[in-house]
Every structure is written in structure tokens, then in C-alpha cells.
Motif scaffolding. Sequence first.
Motif, short mmCIF file in Angstrom:
data_model
loop_
_atom_site.label_atom_id
_atom_site.label_comp_id
_atom_site.label_asym_id
_atom_site.label_seq_id
_atom_site.Cartn_x
_atom_site.Cartn_y
_atom_site.Cartn_z
N LEU A 69 0.82 -1.22 0.00
CA LEU A 69 0.00 0.00 0.00
C LEU A 69 0.85 1.27 0.00
O LEU A 69 0.30 2.36 -0.06
N GLY A 70 2.15 1.12 0.07
CA GLY A 70 3.05 2.27 -0.03
C GLY A 70 3.57 2.48 -1.44
O GLY A 70 4.51 3.27 -1.64
N GLU A 71 2.96 1.84 -2.41
CA GLU A 71 3.42 1.96 -3.80
C GLU A 71 3.28 3.40 -4.28
O GLU A 71 2.29 4.09 -4.02
N VAL A 72 4.29 3.86 -5.02
CA VAL A 72 4.34 5.24 -5.51
C VAL A 72 4.64 5.23 -7.00
O VAL A 72 5.47 4.44 -7.47
N HIS A 73 3.98 6.10 -7.73
CA HIS A 73 4.24 6.22 -9.17
C HIS A 73 5.66 6.73 -9.39
O HIS A 73 6.08 7.73 -8.81
N ASN A 74 6.40 6.06 -10.26
CA ASN A 74 7.82 6.38 -10.45
C ASN A 74 8.04 7.80 -10.96
O ASN A 74 9.01 8.46 -10.57
N ARG A 75 7.17 8.29 -11.82
CA ARG A 75 7.37 9.61 -12.41
C ARG A 75 6.58 10.70 -11.71
O ARG A 75 7.10 11.74 -11.34
N ARG A 76 5.29 10.46 -11.49
CA ARG A 76 4.42 11.49 -10.89
C ARG A 76 4.56 11.58 -9.38
O ARG A 76 4.26 12.61 -8.79
N GLY A 77 4.96 10.47 -8.76
CA GLY A 77 5.10 10.48 -7.31
C GLY A 77 3.79 10.32 -6.56
O GLY A 77 3.74 10.55 -5.35
N ASP A 78 2.71 9.94 -7.26
CA ASP A 78 1.42 9.76 -6.61
C ASP A 78 1.39 8.47 -5.79
O ASP A 78 2.06 7.49 -6.13
N THR A 79 0.60 8.48 -4.72
CA THR A 79 0.30 7.28 -3.97
C THR A 79 -1.10 6.80 -4.35
O THR A 79 -1.81 7.45 -5.13
N MET A 80 -1.51 5.69 -3.78
CA MET A 80 -2.86 5.21 -4.03
C MET A 80 -3.91 6.16 -3.48
O MET A 80 -5.01 6.27 -4.01
N LEU A 81 -3.55 6.88 -2.42
CA LEU A 81 -4.48 7.87 -1.87
C LEU A 81 -4.66 9.02 -2.84
O LEU A 81 -5.77 9.59 -2.95
N HIS A 82 -3.60 9.39 -3.56
CA HIS A 82 -3.74 10.40 -4.61
C HIS A 82 -4.71 9.92 -5.69
O HIS A 82 -5.59 10.69 -6.13
N LEU A 83 -4.55 8.66 -6.10
CA LEU A 83 -5.43 8.12 -7.14
C LEU A 83 -6.88 8.19 -6.71
O LEU A 83 -7.76 8.58 -7.49
N LEU A 84 -7.15 7.81 -5.49
CA LEU A 84 -8.52 7.79 -5.00
C LEU A 84 -9.11 9.19 -4.91
O LEU A 84 -10.28 9.40 -5.24
N CYS A 85 -8.31 10.16 -4.49
CA CYS A 85 -8.82 11.53 -4.35
C CYS A 85 -9.03 12.20 -5.70
O CYS A 85 -9.73 13.21 -5.78
N MET A 86 -8.43 11.66 -6.76
CA MET A 86 -8.64 12.21 -8.09
C MET A 86 -9.88 11.63 -8.78
O MET A 86 -10.26 12.08 -9.85
N MET A 87 -10.49 10.63 -8.17
CA MET A 87 -11.65 9.99 -8.80
C MET A 87 -12.89 10.85 -8.68
O MET A 87 -13.21 11.37 -7.62
N GLN A 88 -13.58 11.01 -9.80
CA GLN A 88 -14.84 11.72 -9.84
C GLN A 88 -15.85 10.88 -10.62
O GLN A 88 -15.56 10.45 -11.73
N PRO A 89 -17.00 10.61 -10.04
CA PRO A 89 -17.43 11.03 -8.70
C PRO A 89 -16.79 10.17 -7.61
O PRO A 89 -16.39 9.03 -7.87
N PHE A 90 -16.73 10.74 -6.43
CA PHE A 90 -16.18 10.02 -5.27
C PHE A 90 -17.35 9.34 -4.58
O PHE A 90 -18.10 9.94 -3.82
N THR A 91 -17.52 8.05 -4.86
CA THR A 91 -18.68 7.30 -4.39
C THR A 91 -18.42 6.66 -3.03
O THR A 91 -17.32 6.72 -2.49
N SER A 92 -19.44 6.01 -2.52
CA SER A 92 -19.30 5.29 -1.24
C SER A 92 -18.30 4.15 -1.39
O SER A 92 -17.57 3.82 -0.45
N GLU A 93 -18.24 3.54 -2.58
CA GLU A 93 -17.26 2.46 -2.81
C GLU A 93 -15.84 3.02 -2.81
O GLU A 93 -14.92 2.40 -2.28
N THR A 94 -15.68 4.21 -3.39
CA THR A 94 -14.38 4.86 -3.37
C THR A 94 -13.98 5.19 -1.93
O THR A 94 -12.83 5.00 -1.53
#
Length: 230
Positions: A69-94
Motif C-alpha cells: 500500500l506504499g506503492e508510488v508512481h515512479n514519475r508522478r510520485g502519486d500514492t494510491m491515496l492520490h489516485l482515489l482523491c482524483m476519482m470523480q465522482p467520489f462514491t461510497s465504494e471509493t
Amino acid sequence: QGPAELWHAVHVGDANAIIALIQRGLCHGLMRDASDHSVLWHSLSFRHLSLAGLILDRFPPGTEYGVDLGEVHNRRGDTMLHLLCMMQPFTSETAQLFKRIAQAAPPGTLEHVNASGRSFLDLAAASLNFWVLRFVCVHFPVATKALVCSERAPLAGLSQSFQPPPPPPFAPTDRFPEHFGVVRLLGYGAASSGRVPFADVAFDVGPASGGEGEHGRFLAHRVIAGAQSQ
């Protein structure tokens, strides 16, 4: 690692194919493709949330072949939490996935800043995601305080996202109609004579250093004067 059919199934969100590959031992939480991304990462990146939940269930962190769960994008530096916060719409499943990942992520993941200098909290604040903001404030107060008090100040722009409330409307008080007897009692129309029946207060008006003729005195009723004051 892993066969090409695994990564194709992940990209298209084929959960049945993924389950079959897991049963054959051809898929686990630590497998990464040529771009060094895991099955869970691609599941989140391609918005296959049910598949991401399946991978978390089958390969929980801390177990053999468990997801990182500490995986980070090699170029952008995003974490999985970044990916989730970029999701639209942010649903109950998200939100449920965010909760599971945030609670099990290794230390430092919540405070991680990507290559653009933005934490997941920056993204949540920018999209007015109050569920994420409330969740991390309640469950991760130390990490949240560190992010909020940093030089980036992720919540600084939040107040600018809202229009200030309009000033309260003002309606001048209606005067008593001339035919109403209390008009004479309260002194309306008596300013010229200076005689105000039952007056209980006197006002001296004019500049403190004014000359002759710049001062005046008028009589009034305390209650009426207070009601008319602005």
C-alpha cells in the motif's frame, strides 16, 4: 511478472479472469508489470473499484504476497491515496477503499507529497471532498496537522471556494401614519416647536469645537430613539 493475459484482464476489469489466474497461482499482490505497477494500482488507475476490493481481500497487506500500500508512481510520485482523491465522482465504494488503504498504509504514506508538491489532502481540498477531509481529521489527526500546517497549506484555498454570505437586508422602519394618534404622543411633527410630550431624553448635536450656531438640541423618547438607531 505475470502473463500478458493478467494485465489485459486488469486493464479491462475482468474480475472472473483475475480470479481464475489467482487460482492458478498466476496472480498475487506483489506482481508488477513492465511499468512497475501492481495489479491493485492498475485496478485503481482504471477505476475498477470492485476489482481493487477483490485484490485487497485476497492479498491483504502484511501477508505473503500481500499488496504494497506504499506503492508510488515512479514519475508522478502519486500514492494510491492520490489516485482515489482524483476519482470523480467520489462514491461510497471509493470512500470504503480509501478508508481501507489509509488505515493499513505504511507510515509516511499520508504525508507523502507527489512530484508536483501536492499531497492527497491538496487534491481532496481542491475537489471539496469533505468526506476525506473529515475522515483524516478524525482518524489521523497527527498526519493531518502536519499537512495542514506545512508551507503548502492545502486548506488555505478552501475558504476562497465559497461565496461570502450576502449582507442582511435592511428595511427602514415604517413611520406611524399621520392619522394614528400615537404620532402626536411620540413627538413626530413637534420638532419645529421643540415641545415633545413625555420626552425622557435630550440630544445635543454638533461638533465639539464648533462655533456659534452649529449646535442644536432636540427632545425624544428613549425607546423610540433606540428603535430608530442604526
